[in-house]
Structures are given as C-alpha cells and as structure tokens.
Design a protein around this motif. Sequence first.
Motif, mmCIF file in Angstrom:
data_model
loop_
_atom_site.group_PDB
_atom_site.id
_atom_site.type_symbol
_atom_site.label_atom_id
_atom_site.label_comp_id
_atom_site.label_asym_id
_atom_site.label_seq_id
_atom_site.Cartn_x
_atom_site.Cartn_y
_atom_site.Cartn_z
ATOM 1 N N ASN A 70 44.911 -58.828 43.433
ATOM 2 C CA ASN A 70 43.468 -58.647 43.552
ATOM 3 C C ASN A 70 43.003 -58.905 44.985
ATOM 4 O OD1 ASN A 70 43.256 -58.019 40.832
ATOM 5 N ND2 ASN A 70 42.752 -60.125 40.214
ATOM 6 N N TRP A 71 43.568 -59.925 45.613
ATOM 7 C CA TRP A 71 43.191 -60.233 47.005
ATOM 8 C C TRP A 71 43.606 -59.093 47.936
ATOM 9 C CZ3 TRP A 71 46.246 -61.726 51.408
ATOM 10 C CH2 TRP A 71 45.498 -62.226 52.486
ATOM 11 N N CYS A 72 44.806 -58.563 47.752
ATOM 12 C CA CYS A 72 45.303 -57.474 48.602
ATOM 13 C C CYS A 72 44.474 -56.203 48.417
ATOM 14 C CB CYS A 72 46.768 -57.190 48.285
ATOM 15 S SG CYS A 72 47.892 -58.525 48.730
ATOM 16 N N HIS A 73 44.146 -55.874 47.161
ATOM 17 C CA HIS A 73 43.341 -54.673 46.928
ATOM 18 C C HIS A 73 41.933 -54.851 47.471
ATOM 19 C CE1 HIS A 73 46.361 -52.477 44.779
ATOM 20 N NE2 HIS A 73 46.492 -53.414 43.838
ATOM 21 N N GLY A 74 41.453 -56.089 47.492
ATOM 22 C CA GLY A 74 40.151 -56.345 48.097
ATOM 23 C C GLY A 74 40.153 -56.050 49.590
#
Length: 513
Positions: free
Chosen positions: A197-201
């Motif tokens: 989720n952090w990377c896609h953000g």
Amino acid sequence: METKEKLKFVDENIGVLEISESSIVFTPPLYRQRYQKVKEKIESYSQGTFSKVLDLGCSDLKFFRYLRDISGVKEIVVVDKDEATLKDNIHHLKPMLGDFIMLRTEPLTVKAVCGDATVYNPVMKDAQVVTMIELIEHMYPSELPHLIDNVFKRLRPKLVIITTPNADFNQYIPDFVPGTFRHWDHKFEWSGEEFRNWCHGIVQDTSYYSVQISGCGLGPHNTYCTQMAIFIRSTSDIEESLALALGSVALDSKGNIGHDPLVKCQYDILVPREKSQIISEVSYPVDSRTAEEKDRHFILHRFHSLISYLQTGEDNQNYCLDWREAGVDEKNKNGECDSGTDHCDWSPIPINGELHNSKKGIGPIVFRCLHVNKEEEIKKSSGTNEFTFPIIRQRCAVIDMASLSAWINSEAEGEIPFNLIRSTVEPECYDCRGEGETWQGKTLLWHDSSDEEKREVDDSSDDHYKGLSEYDGNHWACDTWEGVNSVSPPVKQAEEDWEWGESDTSHGSAWGS
C-alpha cells in the motif's frame, strides 16, 4: 512455531533457508542475498548505461563492494547519518592492492557523505539509481514523506530499490516474541500488505513511476523474510520538460513535480534541516593506456609466455597431452619424428594446460616444438591450424609470423594485425627478416646475460657449441658446461628441489617430479 524436522526452502539461485525448532539459517547470509539481488536488479535495468548510484543508509558500507563491480558505474555516493559508523568503515571504500594491479577500464569516484537521506544535497544530483537497503524501518513514519519528496520528486532517478523486513515472516523465526521487532532500532515493521500500500501510494503521488514488489529469503507459504520494491521511472527528462512547458505538470512549493495543474510556483532552494558534509572522496586507479598500447603490452606478455614454454616445456613429459583427442597422428604423441631420425623431437606446447580451440571454429589449434641440429632441417607445419616453433640445438628458437600470430591471437579479444606484432617483438629478437606474414625472427633461449654481444651470433655455425656433442632427442651431451660460454644448461623443474630440502618430498608431485 513448533517444528520437529528441518524445513528447507530454496530462493531461486540466490540462497537456501533451513528452519528447525531452535534455529533459522540462511545460506549464504540474508544480507548477502539482499546485496546480490539488488546488484542483479541494477544490472538488468541498467545494461551498462547507469553511471551514478546513490546508496542511502549505507551503514557499514558492505554493499559498496557489490556496487563497484557493476558495469558502467563511474560514481558512487554513500550517505548515512551516523558519522562514527561511516568513519569506522571508511576503509571499505579505499582501493585494494588488486585495484592497482588490475586497473579499471572506466574511472570510479566514491564519495562518503554524513547526512540525512530526507535532505537534498547537491552531491546527490544526477543519480540514476537510488538504493535504500533496510533503511526505512529505522526512520519514524513522520520522516517518510520527506524521504519521498527528496528521492522521488527532487532527485527523480531512473531506478529506486527499497528493501525492508517483512513482518509476516516473523512468525517463522524460532522464539520470536509477538509485538516486538527484529532490531532494537526499528521504528516499525510492515506486513506485506502495508508495504504494498505504501509503495502504490508513491506511484499514485508521483504518476511517473511504476513499481514491482519482490523479495529475498523465501520461507514457508511463499513468504519472503525481506520484501523489496523496484521503482522504475516511466518518463524521461525530455518528456517531463515538455510536459512542464505545456502546463500539464505543475510544481509544488518546493519546486518538485506535482499533480495539481493549478499550482503555479517558482522553484525554491530547499533549506536543509541538518547539515551534511563529505567526509571522504576516493578516486580509483584507471587504465589510461590507448588501445594500441594495450595491444602491445598483450603481445609482449604472450611472446614472453611463449619463450617460457620453449625454455622449460619442450622436453618435459608433464607438459604433453593425449594428442588423439586433438586428432593428431598417434605415432607423434611420444615425441617421435615422422622421418624416424634422431635429430628432431616433436613435443606439444600447451596453453593453460590444454589445446585451444580456434575462434573461427575450424577445429583445435595445435602448437608443436621441433628440435633440430641445423636450420636447414626445419620443417614447415603441415596443417592450416598446426603451428611449429623450431629450436636449433636447444639454444635459439626460430619464430615465424604465422605461428606467432596464432599463439598471440588465440588469447586476444580481437584479431591483432601482423605489422603491430612484428614492430612489438622485433626488439626481443636478434635476427629478423621479411615483412607481414613472411616475417621471421630468431631469439636466444639460453645465453650468458653478462655478455649481451653474444646475442649477435650466427646460430648455424658449429663454432659456438664447443664442448657439445650431437643432440640425441632427449638431451645434449657435453664434457662440461663451463666450457660453453654462450650456453647455459636448461632448467628442469623435475630436477630442482625448490628449497624444500632432500628429506622433504611432500611437494615433489606439485613441481612435476
């Protein structure tokens, strides 16, 4: 986790994990698996085109040894906040003895910076690769937005690689206490979903990066001990400049590329929150020779290796190979001459212990050594890829261009022309004649080094071999070597004790005895 038997997991070609009830073992160690995989990712995306790498959170600088071997890399910048750790490990950045012997073909500059990864420093500019190996978990979550701004919006490298522990794997670690972290300095440890989720953000926030999620240290249920994100920039500098000119991309208050087309700001200089400084800068020795100079040095190296073989290998049976594998007539394998006379002796000359195959695929190249009493007895090679080096009375060698060129070019990366070979080796010979492919040179194998004038002698004359009888195919018979001023006895490795002493025979076989 209760485990009665060892569980074994193989992570592709990178490493192996073994888990038992009381231990967990990575082979090789997990940190080396991480370094190797990050290096392979850089090489696969770079293809030798990335010249500058920025390693944030470099810690003990062990990853530098992997970075310095990547093709095309000419500048490496390592950054860490801990000045004491940097200075304690700064020796990892310095050239080793081998770097002064095997010079690099490309320059390499290394800079160690004590500073904050969230703060821009001009030394970071133009980095095409940014690595953050086991860094983000040592930062407070409130610092991560500043890290994203600095790396993804200010530096905008072509490739960003981030690794961090996977909290989902902790349950497989023996005696691990739930609710704790693997290291006392970790501020958090994300699960696989939290990390994704952090990377896609980041991808959504920047719009010009794509991400691939991977990992290393494969464990049960396809769970990685270390999770990895590979960010690839999908736009070029020219495309971004064009987008800025057309107004489709705007800058935020810090001069970074943003999403809101209504934002219209001037580029402001980022004010550092902490002072950073370069504490070490190292330039590696580089091979500055021209292509011709490299070829000349290579020619001399191969020429002297040939002389060494002619001096020590022509009668030593330890150098002989099974010629039947190379398609050579069996009657010649034991040094018998085709003519049946006793004045010549054929013996193979190995290259690195084996007969070389031709680069052009025309079959094996065979090099032979021919012993004769007179120059008139020299025979020419019979095959197109069989080459002969005649030796007259075990004293001087007659080297023709065809054989010499084959010897040199069998190890060369490209084809070295005749004229360059001739001009390079002529000073090493005392008698030369002919041009191009017809060139021929003579060189002494044994001579009195105190009297260099004896190099200019006619080897076909018997006046220079006083005290010598005829060569019997194995050795020269003579009353005394002291009576032969211009000839020194050949050195036989098998006859030397190599300073081991008469009673010590443990090294005998190693020296060909």
